[in-house]
Design a protein around this motif. Structure first.
Motif, PDB file in Angstrom:
ATOM      1  N   VAL A 177       0.865  -1.175   0.000  1.00 50.60           N
ATOM      2  CA  VAL A 177       0.000   0.000   0.000  1.00 50.60           C
ATOM      3  C   VAL A 177       0.902   1.226   0.000  1.00 50.60           C
ATOM      4  CG1 VAL A 177      -1.846   1.239   1.186  1.00 50.60           C
ATOM      5  CG2 VAL A 177      -1.745  -1.268   1.298  1.00 50.60           C
ATOM      6  N   LEU A 178       0.703   2.102  -0.972  1.00 57.02           N
ATOM      7  CA  LEU A 178       1.549   3.274  -1.145  1.00 57.02           C
ATOM      8  C   LEU A 178       0.731   4.544  -1.005  1.00 57.02           C
ATOM      9  CD1 LEU A 178       3.245   1.914  -4.372  1.00 57.02           C
ATOM     10  CD2 LEU A 178       4.457   2.212  -2.209  1.00 57.02           C
ATOM     11  N   ASP A 179       1.084   5.385  -0.051  1.00 58.87           N
ATOM     12  CA  ASP A 179       0.507   6.722  -0.034  1.00 58.87           C
ATOM     13  C   ASP A 179       1.076   7.492  -1.216  1.00 58.87           C
ATOM     14  OD1 ASP A 179      -1.139   6.429   2.126  1.00 58.87           O
ATOM     15  OD2 ASP A 179       0.183   7.411   3.565  1.00 58.87           O
ATOM     16  N   TYR A 180       0.228   8.292  -1.868  1.00 60.60           N
ATOM     17  CA  TYR A 180       0.645   9.022  -3.056  1.00 60.60           C
ATOM     18  C   TYR A 180       0.453  10.512  -2.851  1.00 60.60           C
ATOM     19  CZ  TYR A 180       0.849  10.816  -7.794  1.00 60.60           C
ATOM     20  OH  TYR A 180       1.178  11.546  -8.917  1.00 60.60           O
ATOM     21  N   ASP A 181       1.517  11.274  -3.146  1.00 63.97           N
ATOM     22  CA  ASP A 181       1.427  12.728  -2.994  1.00 63.97           C
ATOM     23  C   ASP A 181       2.351  13.402  -3.997  1.00 63.97           C
ATOM     24  OD1 ASP A 181       0.681  15.238  -1.742  1.00 63.97           O
ATOM     25  OD2 ASP A 181       2.690  15.241  -0.851  1.00 63.97           O
ATOM     26  N   ASN A 182       1.750  14.138  -4.926  1.00 62.85           N
ATOM     27  CA  ASN A 182       2.506  14.971  -5.869  1.00 62.85           C
ATOM     28  C   ASN A 182       3.635  14.191  -6.554  1.00 62.85           C
ATOM     29  OD1 ASN A 182       2.973  17.400  -7.229  1.00 62.85           O
ATOM     30  ND2 ASN A 182       4.525  18.054  -5.742  1.00 62.85           N
ATOM     31  N   GLY A 183       3.327  13.009  -7.029  1.00 61.22           N
ATOM     32  CA  GLY A 183       4.281  12.226  -7.795  1.00 61.22           C
ATOM     33  C   GLY A 183       5.113  11.253  -6.994  1.00 61.22           C
ATOM     34  N   ASN A 184       5.005  11.303  -5.663  1.00 58.13           N
ATOM     35  CA  ASN A 184       5.858  10.475  -4.817  1.00 58.13           C
ATOM     36  C   ASN A 184       5.079   9.392  -4.085  1.00 58.13           C
ATOM     37  OD1 ASN A 184       8.246  11.935  -5.435  1.00 58.13           O
ATOM     38  ND2 ASN A 184       7.571  13.558  -4.046  1.00 58.13           N
ATOM     39  N   PHE A 185       5.733   8.233  -3.900  1.00 58.57           N
ATOM     40  CA  PHE A 185       5.156   7.092  -3.207  1.00 58.57           C
ATOM     41  C   PHE A 185       5.824   6.898  -1.846  1.00 58.57           C
ATOM     42  CE2 PHE A 185       4.579   5.363  -7.695  1.00 58.57           C
ATOM     43  CZ  PHE A 185       3.205   5.570  -7.717  1.00 58.57           C
ATOM     44  N   THR A 186       4.992   6.573  -0.848  1.00 59.49           N
ATOM     45  CA  THR A 186       5.505   6.215   0.475  1.00 59.49           C
ATOM     46  C   THR A 186       4.829   4.922   0.916  1.00 59.49           C
ATOM     47  OG1 THR A 186       5.779   8.550   1.082  1.00 59.49           O
ATOM     48  CG2 THR A 186       5.794   6.932   2.874  1.00 59.49           C
ATOM     49  N   PRO A 187       5.587   3.819   1.100  1.00 54.13           N
ATOM     50  CA  PRO A 187       4.971   2.563   1.551  1.00 54.13           C
ATOM     51  C   PRO A 187       4.428   2.689   2.969  1.00 54.13           C
ATOM     52  CG  PRO A 187       7.165   2.179   0.617  1.00 54.13           C
ATOM     53  CD  PRO A 187       7.026   3.654   0.826  1.00 54.13           C
ATOM     54  N   VAL A 188       3.187   2.207   3.167  1.00 53.45           N
ATOM     55  CA  VAL A 188       2.587   2.264   4.502  1.00 53.45           C
ATOM     56  C   VAL A 188       2.134   0.888   4.994  1.00 53.45           C
ATOM     57  CG1 VAL A 188       1.858   4.670   4.297  1.00 53.45           C
ATOM     58  CG2 VAL A 188       0.306   2.862   3.537  1.00 53.45           C
ATOM     59  N   GLN A 189       2.098  -0.109   4.095  1.00 52.06           N
ATOM     60  CA  GLN A 189       1.692  -1.454   4.506  1.00 52.06           C
ATOM     61  C   GLN A 189       2.169  -2.485   3.489  1.00 52.06           C
ATOM     62  OE1 GLN A 189      -2.513  -2.327   4.341  1.00 52.06           O
ATOM     63  NE2 GLN A 189      -2.411  -4.000   5.813  1.00 52.06           N
ATOM     64  N   PHE A 190       2.610  -3.639   4.000  1.00 50.42           N
ATOM     65  CA  PHE A 190       2.894  -4.811   3.169  1.00 50.42           C
ATOM     66  C   PHE A 190       2.005  -5.935   3.689  1.00 50.42           C
ATOM     67  CE2 PHE A 190       6.765  -2.317   3.082  1.00 50.42           C
ATOM     68  CZ  PHE A 190       7.164  -2.365   1.759  1.00 50.42           C
ATOM     69  N   ILE A 191       1.273  -6.607   2.780  1.00 53.52           N
ATOM     70  CA  ILE A 191       0.374  -7.675   3.198  1.00 53.52           C
ATOM     71  C   ILE A 191       0.397  -8.792   2.156  1.00 53.52           C
ATOM     72  CG2 ILE A 191      -1.633  -6.522   2.156  1.00 53.52           C
ATOM     73  CD1 ILE A 191      -3.338  -7.702   4.451  1.00 53.52           C
ATOM     74  N   GLU A 192       0.405 -10.045   2.617  1.00 55.62           N
ATOM     75  CA  GLU A 192       0.527 -11.178   1.712  1.00 55.62           C
ATOM     76  C   GLU A 192      -0.736 -11.416   0.891  1.00 55.62           C
ATOM     77  OE1 GLU A 192       1.594 -14.557   4.115  1.00 55.62           O
ATOM     78  OE2 GLU A 192       3.716 -14.338   3.596  1.00 55.62           O
ATOM     79  N   ALA A 193      -0.520 -11.622  -0.409  1.00 49.58           N
ATOM     80  CA  ALA A 193      -1.583 -12.113  -1.288  1.00 49.58           C
ATOM     81  C   ALA A 193      -1.369 -13.585  -1.581  1.00 49.58           C
ATOM     82  CB  ALA A 193      -1.603 -11.320  -2.589  1.00 49.58           C
ATOM     83  N   ASP A 194      -0.084 -13.981  -1.692  1.00 47.25           N
ATOM     84  CA  ASP A 194       0.295 -15.371  -1.968  1.00 47.25           C
ATOM     85  C   ASP A 194       0.880 -15.979  -0.692  1.00 47.25           C
ATOM     86  OD1 ASP A 194       1.257 -17.783  -2.877  1.00 47.25           O
ATOM     87  OD2 ASP A 194       2.982 -16.901  -3.919  1.00 47.25           O
ATOM     88  N   THR A 195       0.050 -16.671   0.068  1.00 48.77           N
ATOM     89  CA  THR A 195       0.517 -17.264   1.330  1.00 48.77           C
ATOM     90  C   THR A 195       1.303 -18.551   1.105  1.00 48.77           C
ATOM     91  OG1 THR A 195      -1.584 -18.438   1.577  1.00 48.77           O
ATOM     92  CG2 THR A 195      -1.400 -16.271   2.628  1.00 48.77           C
ATOM     93  N   LEU A 196       1.320 -19.070  -0.153  1.00 52.47           N
ATOM     94  CA  LEU A 196       2.082 -20.285  -0.460  1.00 52.47           C
ATOM     95  C   LEU A 196       3.514 -19.952  -0.898  1.00 52.47           C
ATOM     96  CD1 LEU A 196      -0.663 -22.287  -2.375  1.00 52.47           C
ATOM     97  CD2 LEU A 196      -0.006 -22.479   0.022  1.00 52.47           C
ATOM     98  N   HIS A 197       3.784 -18.691  -1.118  1.00 53.25           N
ATOM     99  CA  HIS A 197       5.139 -18.208  -1.409  1.00 53.25           C
ATOM    100  C   HIS A 197       5.782 -18.913  -2.605  1.00 53.25           C
ATOM    101  CE1 HIS A 197       4.738 -17.647   3.150  1.00 53.25           C
ATOM    102  NE2 HIS A 197       4.517 -16.464   2.586  1.00 53.25           N
ATOM    103  N   VAL A 198       5.060 -18.935  -3.735  1.00 53.13           N
ATOM    104  CA  VAL A 198       5.598 -19.589  -4.928  1.00 53.13           C
ATOM    105  C   VAL A 198       6.018 -18.593  -6.012  1.00 53.13           C
ATOM    106  CG1 VAL A 198       4.395 -21.767  -4.557  1.00 53.13           C
ATOM    107  CG2 VAL A 198       3.242 -19.936  -5.818  1.00 53.13           C
ATOM    108  N   SER A 199       6.032 -17.307  -5.685  1.00 49.24           N
ATOM    109  CA  SER A 199       6.538 -16.259  -6.594  1.00 49.24           C
ATOM    110  C   SER A 199       5.796 -16.238  -7.918  1.00 49.24           C
ATOM    111  CB  SER A 199       8.040 -16.439  -6.829  1.00 49.24           C
ATOM    112  OG  SER A 199       8.751 -16.320  -5.621  1.00 49.24           O
ATOM    113  N   GLY A 200       4.452 -16.248  -7.837  1.00 49.49           N
ATOM    114  CA  GLY A 200       3.666 -16.238  -9.056  1.00 49.49           C
ATOM    115  C   GLY A 200       2.534 -15.228  -9.057  1.00 49.49           C
TER     116      GLY A 200
END
Length: 370
Positions: free
Chosen positions: A247-270
């Motif tokens: 999740v990236l906060d967006y302001d005037n062209g710049n990104f700031t990460p505010v959260q990382f959350i798993e979509a792939d819980t099997l961790h197969v890089s796909g």
């Protein structure tokens, strides 16, 4: 009331019904992996009320048209040909919406191998491809008649020596900020998001290196696709290798990460694609290789952070997917099942229900509405 009046009222009602049905239909473009002699782009009419699709046109003559971009005015379609260095190209088509036909206008080489994504600005001045094996992006000026001019190539350096997937740059996606002041390019190979300013010049458009020139992500993320929230305040990035959504906060062209959350819980890089419902309440991310399916998240309206609420199994190797403008259906291209699955979205929970109305297509990869 006379029989004539009843008859005229009936005709009027039928006319209104026909108009309503027409308004509920969109064109669905399906790009595929295919030999040039076979169907590569399939065109359907898709009913956004019923979830039914009707084949309109099949287009051959292009090798592996794996991704398309459609001009905002709907008059032109641009498709990559995701092949090797010598023959990788982009094809420009004119689109006749009334007849449902595509006519080839011209082709230009990308000068970069395996173009896997293409973006076109809203005023149709520029097309840009992400060249996965070329480690570059290709920038094509677009003429007033919709044809492509020769490309200018921006190549990148870096990577992790000895890494299986990140030894060299692998550009995977190009996209603009909601106001089209900035253009971004996601590099799976170097865990970077490159930034450019989009500068209008006469009737054309130019790129200028941004400040900063790039944003770095944690090592091993492998950024793939990005989607902006409808409110324009946040962006959401799916990383292929880590299987996480950032999740990236967006302001005037710049990104700031505010959260990382798993979509792939099997961790197969796909992990593959990411989209948000038009009302901004739910986010979806597709995963391949094992446990093929779509991760489902709710979006906090206050801070934009995600909560995982479900997981929908799909056919084999789900790639690109798309959500209808009315938010009723999610269509998923399952490459190795040779089908586009049609899911109905629960408007309260965001969970998906398989309608069983599969669209049979060989090796579907990309889905676009117009």
């Amino acid at each position: 009331m006379s029989k004539l009046k009843y008859f005229l009222i009936g005709l009027l009602g039928m006319a209104f019904t026909a108009c309503a049905q027409k308004e509920s239909e969109l064109y669905l473009f399906v790009g595929s992996y295919a030999d040039a002699a076979d169907t590569g782009i399939s065109l359907y009419r898709f009913n956004t009320d019923t979830g039914a699709a009707t084949l309109v046109k099949e287009v051959s003559g292009i090798q592996d048209p794996s991704y398309q971009a459609i001009s905002r005015d709907g008059k032109f379609v641009y498709s990559v040909s995701e092949t090797g260095e010598s023959d990788a190209k982009v094809c420009a088509y004119s689109f006749n919406k009334d007849a449902g036909t595509l006519t080839l206008l011209n082709e230009q080489k990308t000068e970069g191998s395996a173009p896997c994504y293409i973006w076109v600005d809203s005023q149709r001045r520029m097309a840009v491809t992400a060249n996965y094996n070329g480690g570059s992006i290709s920038v094509f000026p677009i003429s007033a008649d919709g044809t492509l001019q020769p490309a200018k190539v921006c190549a990148y350096e870096g990577g992790t020596p000895g890494s299986e997937r990140q030894a060299v740059p692998h550009l995977h996606c190009v996209y603009a900020s909601p106001d089209e002041k900035y253009l971004y390019a996601n590099d799976l190979g170097t865990d970077r998001i490159y930034k450019y300013e989009l500068i209008a010049s006469g009737s054309g458009l130019n790129l200028k290196e941004g400040e900063p020139a790039s944003f770095s992500l944690p090592a091993g993320e492998g950024p793939r696709h990005t989607v902006f929230h409808p409110n324009g305040k946040r962006a959401y990035l799916i990383s292929e290798l880590s299987g996480r959504v950032t999740v990236l906060d967006y302001d005037n062209g710049n990104f700031t990460p505010v959260q990382f959350i798993e979509a792939d819980t099997l961790h197969v890089s796909g992990s593959a694609d990411i989209h948000i419902t038009p009302d901004g309440r739910f986010l979806y991310a597709s995963n391949r290789l094992k446990g093929d399916g779509i991760a489902i998240f709710s979006i906090d309206p206050a801070d934009g952070k995600l909560t995982k609420t479900g997981y929908q199994l799909t056919g084999i190797h789900p790639r690109n997917f798309i959500i209808t403008p009315n938010g009723k259906y999610l269509l998923c291209a399952c490459r190795d099942s040779n089908a586009v699955q049609v899911f109905e979205i629960d408007p309260q929970t965001g969970l998906l229900k398989d309608t069983g109305k599969d669209i049979k297509v060989d090796k579907p990869v990309c889905l676009k509405f117009k």
